[in-house]
Design an enzyme around this catalytic site. Sequence first.
Site, PDB file in Angstrom:
ATOM      1  N   GLU A  60      -4.068  -0.072  12.954  1.00  0.00           N
ATOM      2  CA  GLU A  60      -5.000   0.338  11.893  1.00  0.00           C
ATOM      3  C   GLU A  60      -6.456  -0.020  12.188  1.00  0.00           C
ATOM      4  O   GLU A  60      -7.329   0.839  12.063  1.00  0.00           O
ATOM      5  CB  GLU A  60      -4.544  -0.220  10.538  1.00  0.00           C
ATOM      6  CG  GLU A  60      -3.281   0.447   9.978  1.00  0.00           C
ATOM      7  CD  GLU A  60      -1.994  -0.095  10.571  1.00  0.00           C
ATOM      8  OE1 GLU A  60      -2.051  -1.048  11.364  1.00  0.00           O
ATOM      9  OE2 GLU A  60      -0.916   0.445  10.242  1.00  0.00           O
ATOM     10  N   HIS A 129       3.632  -3.150  -0.477  1.00  0.00           N
ATOM     11  CA  HIS A 129       3.531  -1.686  -0.463  1.00  0.00           C
ATOM     12  C   HIS A 129       3.245  -1.127  -1.850  1.00  0.00           C
ATOM     13  O   HIS A 129       3.591   0.014  -2.141  1.00  0.00           O
ATOM     14  CB  HIS A 129       4.819  -1.048   0.069  1.00  0.00           C
ATOM     15  CG  HIS A 129       4.971  -1.147   1.556  1.00  0.00           C
ATOM     16  ND1 HIS A 129       5.259  -2.318   2.188  1.00  0.00           N
ATOM     17  CD2 HIS A 129       4.866  -0.215   2.540  1.00  0.00           C
ATOM     18  CE1 HIS A 129       5.335  -2.119   3.499  1.00  0.00           C
ATOM     19  NE2 HIS A 129       5.100  -0.840   3.739  1.00  0.00           N
TER      20      HIS A 129
END
Lengths: 331, 331
Positions: A60, A129
Amino acid sequence: MREITLSQAVNEALAEEMRRDDTVFIIGEDVAEAGTPFKVLSGLVEEFGTRRVVDTPIAEPGFMGIAVGAAMTGARPVVDLMFGDFIFLIMDQLCNQAAKTHYMSGGKLSVPLVLRTNMGATRRSAAQHSQSLHALVAHIPGLKVAMPSSAYEAKGLMKTAIRDNNPVVIFEDKLMYQDKAPVPEEEFLIPFGEANIKREGSDITLIGTSSMVQVCEKAAEILAAEGISAEVIDPRTIVPLDEKTLLESARKTSRVIVVDEGHQSFGVTSEIASRINEKAFYHLDAPVLRMGAMDVPIPFSPALEDITVPTPEGVAEKARMLCGGEMINAA
Amino acid sequence: MAKTKTNSEDYLRMYRQMVRIRSFEDNANQLYLSAKMPGLTHMYSGEEAVAVGICEALKTTDKITSTHRGHGHCVAKGAEFKEMFCELLGKEEGYCRGKGGSMHIADQSNGNLGANAIVGGSMGIATGSAFTAKMLGKDDVTVCFFGDGATAQGLMYEVMNMAALWNLPVIYACENNGYSEYTKTEEIAAGSITARAEAFGIEAHQVDGQDVLAVNKLATDLVARARKGEGPFFVELMTYRYHGHHVGDINREYYRTKDEEKDWKENRDPIIRFRAHLVSEGLATEDELDALNAEIAKDAEDAVKYALDAKYPDVSEVDMHVFSDIKHALA
Ligand SMILES: Cc1ncc(C[n+]2csc(CCOP(=O)(O)OP(=O)(O)O)c2C)c(N)n1
Ligand SMILES: [Mg+2]
């Protein structure tokens, strides 16, 4: 008008902008053939090829950094960050690099970049999440932050974001990808910094972001049945924030609840509530209330998770108390 | 000295650029010592052959990313003294209108994408710049300058991986000056630095960073190959900084000896070595080079004077350049 899902709306916005401008490209994990785990990007690689729909390794900070450099040199990246929770991994590239480059260069360099990511709990995905981290980003000068509340906003805001010459972060609610809404077939854009009054009312203002707009609308229906008239406003972008529309409504109704899925402390609800207190104080008949996600990591168990986020019933209950004068002494 | 170009004009320009960097730094140091410069700054003195040898192999449209020790890269990529000293002193006419200062100094119009105060922070940007070149079919090459200390950052490995997978026209130039802050490189870098690039299948070289011709010869070759799509490449340039980590780092004996500093300054100085070469090859006389030095010293002195008298930005600039296309962010 035809109805499409939020997922289709995002897909359409990207396809239209990629057809219009060759410098627009998508970069992220499993964005090409897989079309992301949420299938939002399905079909784009078939039309635009792997040159413009770029699958990356699971890195990322790396692909975010590459997007910043690409944006600085004439391309318009749309970064796909699979889960909003991963924003912590890219903070340096987003906040120290993308957000500050224009300023530190005295306006000579720009970073026209879109970061697409998601937010939202109650998907039973547990603490890593499920977070809604837009307040972190909104805190940093130089970043714009859009929070679409339906397929219509998702399309119009995405198109505006891609044409904006600044880094823009769009938080999509991952529970809303399959929600349908009327979306015109003709091209349209939604300007940043223009709130949408979803429902007019006179007794109380409910300001909601993203999926909390629906929560506020449902609360307004509950309240209407009881004779309380609630106005519902969707700011659509929190940076820039359409303070004017929010203040006008606060002055009109004299009571406000701000509902947002980020953690309640130090968050978007606090910011909006403060601005209303500072600028509409003498018009208020009750303290401005904040309703955010509970200040706990999001738990897995449905029995626990569901009580961490605002609900229509919860919002209606607080609204009732405000309108009944019950909260005056709570302040 | 490695033999490469035979064009005496190129040689003299390289000499001139190295002396300009040294001269800039001597003046910057004086500005600090006489308390005329706000903040701190990191001197490039001793490392001139690295920036000059590489940037002389680049076109104006080629890009570089720079570091906290960035004055040398800035000069070598074509910047002027006047705007640089103005930036150093926070003046309106600085390259970044005084908003960047020493650690973000860059002449953007010459392809300098900025100096970065986050160690390793520009590796994504450089790789992204190379990504743009490849995606849009431009033949630009990007050089990413960073220190030995930055090789400890994870971002480097993420972006080298992608640069290698995608054959990007980027050259990673590691300026190994033996120290990161007050710590010797061997204490922070396990194994070999070039082997790390090689692990990704990236061709890596080590070169004497005090030999401007050797650096330039290697850079010229790698830039040409990167332009043809044979990149990325990695170069470790062995060099030394003469001053402390920053201008305030005066007592250094707890981490390196005076003898070590003396040895590098007297026996390996890039300017003294190249000067001897120019004279022995009959490309310039001592007198000509003295005259050139004097001219540069005068230029620097004039630019310092100019910058000291120059205007600070108007306070109304404080909220300009926060966003592209928004004149005043807080208006
Ligand atoms: C991410 C980050 N960590 C720490 C620092 C503080 N710092 C500034 S320069 C520096 C040393 C860098 O060493 P190196 O990369 O070898 O560059 P050099 O200073 O030797 O040119 C450190 C630790 C920083 N600026 N950024
Ligand atoms: Mg070093």
